[in-house]
Scaffold this motif. Sequence first.
Motif: not given
Length: 477
Positions: A290-315
């Motif tokens: 996956r090229g370094g895109r590990l769980t902690s990074l994914n979780m940080d970005v999910i929170k960042e998206m939520k904090d900024n009210n940006c819509y996320l479709i997560g596969t």
Amino acid sequence: MDFISITNKEHVDTLPRDWDVLLVTPIVNPNTPNFISKNDNKGKYRWIDAFHPAMGIRFIAENYEGVRILEYPTMDKFENELKKGVDVVGISFLTIQMYDVEHMIDLIRKYDVKEIWGGGWGIETPGAKELFDRTFTGHGEQAVFPLLKDRWQGHKHPKLLGDAHMVKLSAKLGYLSSIRGCKYKCEYCPSPAMVPEMLSTPISEIKKLLDYYLEKKVSAIIIYDETFLQDKQYSERIVEMLNERGLLWFCLTSSTELKGQVSKLRDKGFLGCLMGIESLRDKTLLHHKRGGRLTSLNMDVIKEMKDNNCYLIGTYIFCHELDTEKSMREDIEKLASMDIPAVMPTILTPYPGTPPFERYADRIIDWDWTHWDDGHLVWRHNSITPEVGKQVLSDCYDQCNSLSYNMKFVFKEAIHNVIPFKIKRKFFGKKPAVHTNPSISNSFFTNLKEEDIYTNSISDEQKYLKDLANRMNSNKT
């Protein structure tokens, strides 16, 4: 990887200019889990529906004279077109569509068609290549260039308009593909196997396309790159052009590209994205490169998206090698607790042409191609049965997706992001800037020669086809 494979050696090396070429993409099963349309067996969540342009054949038709397309036709409509007369029929398809392709070819053989071409992600499906006179891999415009080079019309991006529906709301969308191909080489993804090279659209062409979408008053732009923002400097230019025109946009991207950038992008019209989460275990993600895109990074970005009210479709992918029924149900609980607006669960499928297909070759238990849709467990798992995999997928749909939550989120995003962005652009916006950058120009398309087609790299625009032509010539011998 060969770009053209010729089954019938009697077929011509260059297509006569008066031959009519028809490119077709078969209808996609609407219940396929890996499409943005939210479908399930009960019809409980059929509230997101979006048009999906057939990008491959659209780009070929846009750039070559005398090439027509049929996008997702019924069999009756397809046969009616054959009755009118056509010289060449090309079919771009997925593995799941293999039986439809066989039916289409049976129809084609009844008419006076000189050649049948095959391509798309399904072309590596066992038995597929033998059905066609020619098969193609890689980016379509490059692959067909040796046959159609005297019809070349320049590197153009097709104008793609489509509708999206969410419950009773609808919107007109414009589609942009800035870079095709992906720098990441995730093993389960067919893209790096089928189109290993990255291919960029000239900035000048993107500018014209965005101006067209602005004129058509689209509600938003869907950026169809496998991983938008993967080339920082190039993508920043595009984001700025979108911002200058007051165009809202949604993209496919990854956590690496979004980390620390969401608020800046939000202020420039970013609505949200489709992002791969795929697993909550780093060992599994590393296994799939996956090229370094590990769980902690994914979780940080999910929170960042939520904090900024940006819509996320997560596969999310279930039935990895190390998964158990217990671990997958724990994953569902964790995913449901993250307040992700939409979760798109799938089952690990070892698609033909990818490394997992070779790795699991002796463990495949289901050769029914209609099941190769990301929704069926087609290989023998050590602890999970196909029935359990299917139930886990359904349970994830039920527990991680809610119409009421989505409507609340969309309303919140409109209040906090969309309306302020539109007001800012209306009263404080500036006119689109005129960009000139020789390193990303398309001037070399003038007086095109075989050694001069276009780039597979943003910084180097003239090296690719010469190598391609050499490979074509070596394939003939």
